[in-house]
Write a protein that holds these residues in place. Structure first.
Motif, PDB file in Angstrom:
ATOM      1  N   SER A  73      10.898  45.314  91.846  1.00  0.00           N
ATOM      2  CA  SER A  73      10.556  44.706  90.556  1.00  0.00           C
ATOM      3  C   SER A  73      11.639  43.732  90.123  1.00  0.00           C
ATOM      4  CB  SER A  73      10.387  45.794  89.488  1.00  0.00           C
ATOM      5  OG  SER A  73      11.569  46.572  89.370  1.00  0.00           O
ATOM      6  N   ARG A  74      11.165  42.624  89.536  1.00  0.00           N
ATOM      7  CA  ARG A  74      12.058  41.652  88.918  1.00  0.00           C
ATOM      8  C   ARG A  74      11.687  41.600  87.435  1.00  0.00           C
ATOM      9  NH1 ARG A  74      11.054  36.103  86.530  1.00  0.00           N
ATOM     10  NH2 ARG A  74      13.101  35.099  86.568  1.00  0.00           N
ATOM     11  N   GLY A  75      12.652  41.766  86.546  1.00  0.00           N
ATOM     12  CA  GLY A  75      12.386  41.796  85.118  1.00  0.00           C
ATOM     13  C   GLY A  75      12.960  40.589  84.403  1.00  0.00           C
ATOM     14  N   PHE A  76      12.229  40.079  83.412  1.00  0.00           N
ATOM     15  CA  PHE A  76      12.725  39.022  82.545  1.00  0.00           C
ATOM     16  C   PHE A  76      12.367  39.366  81.107  1.00  0.00           C
ATOM     17  CE2 PHE A  76       8.414  37.908  83.593  1.00  0.00           C
ATOM     18  CZ  PHE A  76       7.892  37.246  82.493  1.00  0.00           C
ATOM     19  N   GLY A  77      12.979  38.690  80.163  1.00  0.00           N
ATOM     20  CA  GLY A  77      12.846  39.106  78.778  1.00  0.00           C
ATOM     21  C   GLY A  77      11.584  38.650  78.081  1.00  0.00           C
ATOM     22  N   GLY A  78      11.036  37.495  78.487  1.00  0.00           N
ATOM     23  CA  GLY A  78       9.903  36.933  77.759  1.00  0.00           C
ATOM     24  C   GLY A  78      10.398  36.099  76.584  1.00  0.00           C
ATOM     25  N   GLY A  79       9.468  35.575  75.796  1.00  0.00           N
ATOM     26  CA  GLY A  79       9.842  34.752  74.651  1.00  0.00           C
ATOM     27  C   GLY A  79      10.251  33.352  75.066  1.00  0.00           C
ATOM     28  N   TRP A  80      10.833  32.593  74.112  1.00  0.00           N
ATOM     29  CA  TRP A  80      11.144  31.188  74.360  1.00  0.00           C
ATOM     30  C   TRP A  80      12.207  31.029  75.436  1.00  0.00           C
ATOM     31  CZ3 TRP A  80       9.398  26.555  74.140  1.00  0.00           C
ATOM     32  CH2 TRP A  80      10.250  25.460  74.209  1.00  0.00           C
ATOM     33  N   ARG A  81      13.310  31.763  75.342  1.00  0.00           N
ATOM     34  CA  ARG A  81      14.365  31.638  76.345  1.00  0.00           C
ATOM     35  C   ARG A  81      13.954  32.303  77.655  1.00  0.00           C
ATOM     36  NH1 ARG A  81      18.003  28.205  77.216  1.00  0.00           N
ATOM     37  NH2 ARG A  81      19.349  29.715  78.214  1.00  0.00           N
ATOM     38  N   GLY A  82      13.491  33.526  77.559  1.00  0.00           N
ATOM     39  CA  GLY A  82      12.917  34.167  78.739  1.00  0.00           C
ATOM     40  C   GLY A  82      13.800  35.151  79.473  1.00  0.00           C
ATOM     41  N   GLY A  83      15.120  35.078  79.280  1.00  0.00           N
ATOM     42  CA  GLY A  83      15.990  35.990  79.994  1.00  0.00           C
ATOM     43  C   GLY A  83      16.186  37.311  79.263  1.00  0.00           C
ATOM     44  N   ILE A  84      16.749  38.280  79.962  1.00  0.00           N
ATOM     45  CA  ILE A  84      17.165  39.539  79.332  1.00  0.00           C
ATOM     46  C   ILE A  84      18.539  39.250  78.745  1.00  0.00           C
ATOM     47  CG2 ILE A  84      17.619  42.000  79.670  1.00  0.00           C
ATOM     48  CD1 ILE A  84      15.850  41.891  82.155  1.00  0.00           C
ATOM     49  N   ASP A  85      18.553  38.853  77.480  1.00  0.00           N
ATOM     50  CA  ASP A  85      19.747  38.252  76.903  1.00  0.00           C
ATOM     51  C   ASP A  85      20.430  39.074  75.825  1.00  0.00           C
ATOM     52  OD1 ASP A  85      19.391  36.147  78.625  1.00  0.00           O
ATOM     53  OD2 ASP A  85      18.361  34.874  77.158  1.00  0.00           O
ATOM     54  N   ASP A  86      20.003  40.321  75.613  1.00  0.00           N
ATOM     55  CA  ASP A  86      20.731  41.187  74.695  1.00  0.00           C
ATOM     56  C   ASP A  86      20.940  42.547  75.344  1.00  0.00           C
ATOM     57  OD1 ASP A  86      18.699  43.291  73.599  1.00  0.00           O
ATOM     58  OD2 ASP A  86      17.633  41.380  73.410  1.00  0.00           O
ATOM     59  N   HIS A  87      21.979  43.224  74.893  1.00  0.00           N
ATOM     60  CA  HIS A  87      22.405  44.467  75.514  1.00  0.00           C
ATOM     61  C   HIS A  87      21.316  45.534  75.467  1.00  0.00           C
ATOM     62  CE1 HIS A  87      25.692  47.826  75.791  1.00  0.00           C
ATOM     63  NE2 HIS A  87      25.007  47.689  76.903  1.00  0.00           N
ATOM     64  N   GLU A  88      20.615  45.626  74.355  1.00  0.00           N
ATOM     65  CA  GLU A  88      19.598  46.668  74.204  1.00  0.00           C
ATOM     66  C   GLU A  88      18.479  46.500  75.231  1.00  0.00           C
ATOM     67  OE1 GLU A  88      16.576  48.479  70.791  1.00  0.00           O
ATOM     68  OE2 GLU A  88      18.011  46.900  70.273  1.00  0.00           O
TER      69      GLU A  88
END
Length: 322
Positions: free
Chosen positions: A264-279
């Motif tokens: 599996s490859r995970g990304f954050g979604g939304g405008w930026r798209g990355g997993i960009d916060d610690h939580e």
């Protein structure tokens, strides 16, 4: 605690002043005996859209996975025969890139490969933004571009996976049935290319178009996206899917994917798209996501991106849906 996890899962442990000095980050090399599907690592989301070049993301920041978005056309520019423009969205100011075309981005990866031929396996995600149906931009041209842009012997293709498991009836059988994923030692010095961009639940989906009638002849693997209407089981039945692409709402699917010995490859979604916060990073780790795509490429500024937790326990081999 983090140091021990890095030694096992291969995350980067930067020296205190290495980035300021421009020296490569010292990274803990993952165990060569670890199967690829047990490796948990971070990946650069939209790697072309950062101040640091893709080459520096590999050399300086120690990443072993990057993502590139490709488009057939670009506003105000002509289409390029057998090549693709690289940018995020077709809006002035949001269509910049550190490498303007797919060939240019792959050249940076190839340059790193030639400098460090015994590197840890590199996983390059190519997000296909347009249908692969226009002349000069069909699956065969994409395969030709990928193969021509990397040094001979560097690319590890689906057919290579099948060759190492002659009894396998499908790509999935080659990694989760008759055989298993190659180890990181076996993949040292190799590059895997994985296409994202939709699902494979319909014949006219772009990843289905890419696979076509002869998926074993393709240069890249595919990682379809999971959704409520197109789940893991329905997309894995073909036997040609061994990677999956998960947004933040689908991280919980990683356990099902992992139990089937798939990746599996995970990304954050939304405008930026990355997993960009610690939580959200912790959510992905606890769910067992293998490859975590983030825009936070500077581990000195965001040290939590170097924290890797062990994956959830896995039972004896039992591929779901077979």
């Amino acid at each position: 605690m983090v140091g021990a996890a890095c030694a096992l899962f291969g995350c980067v442990a930067p020296a205190a002043s290495s980035l300021e000095a421009g020296a490569p980050v010292a990274a803990s090399r993952p165990d060569d005996g670890l199967p690829y599907d047990r490796w948990h690592q971070k990946s650069v989301h939209n790697a072309y859209d950062h101040m640091d070049s893709i080459g520096d993301q590999l050399r300086v920041h120690g990443f072993r996975s990057v993502e590139i978005d490709i488009h057939e056309g670009k506003l105000g520019a002509a289409s390029i025969e057998a090549d693709w423009w690289v940018y995020h969205v077709a809006i002035p100011g949001f269509d910049d890139s550190s490498c303007a075309t797919l060939s240019a981005c792959l050249e940076q990866i190839d340059a790193y490969h030639r400098e460090v031929p015994e590197h840890d396996v590199l996983t390059v995600f190519i997000d296909v933004k347009d249908e692969l149906e226009a002349a000069g931009h069909r699956p065969r041209e994409l395969d030709a571009r990928v193969r021509a842009s990397l040094a001979a012997g560097a690319l590890f293709e689906p057919r290579d996976m099948l060759r190492r498991c002659p009894k396998a009836s499908s790509l999935r059988d080659a990694v989760a049935g008759s055989c298993s994923w190659p180890t990181l030692g076996e993949l040292r010095g190799r590059v895997l290319v994985v296409l994202t961009g939709g699902d494979v639940c319909s014949r006219d989906a772009r990843l289905s178009t890419y696979l076509g009638e002869h998926p074993d002849e393709r240069a890249a693997f595919v990682a379809p996206r999971i959704s409520e209407t197109c789940d893991v089981a329905s997309q894995a039945r073909s036997g040609e899917v061994v990677f999956f692409n998960l947004d933040g709402d689908s991280f919980h699917q990683a356990r099902t994917i992992g139990r089937a010995h798939l990746v599996s490859r995970g990304f954050g979604g939304g405008w930026r798209g990355g997993i960009d916060d610690h939580e959200q990073w912790v959510d992905a780790l606890e769910a067992g996501v293998n490859i975590l795509a983030t825009d936070r490429i500077d581990a000195e500024r965001d040290p939590w991106t170097n924290g890797f937790a062990p994956p959830p326990p896995r039972p004896a081999r039992n591929v779901a849906g077979r």
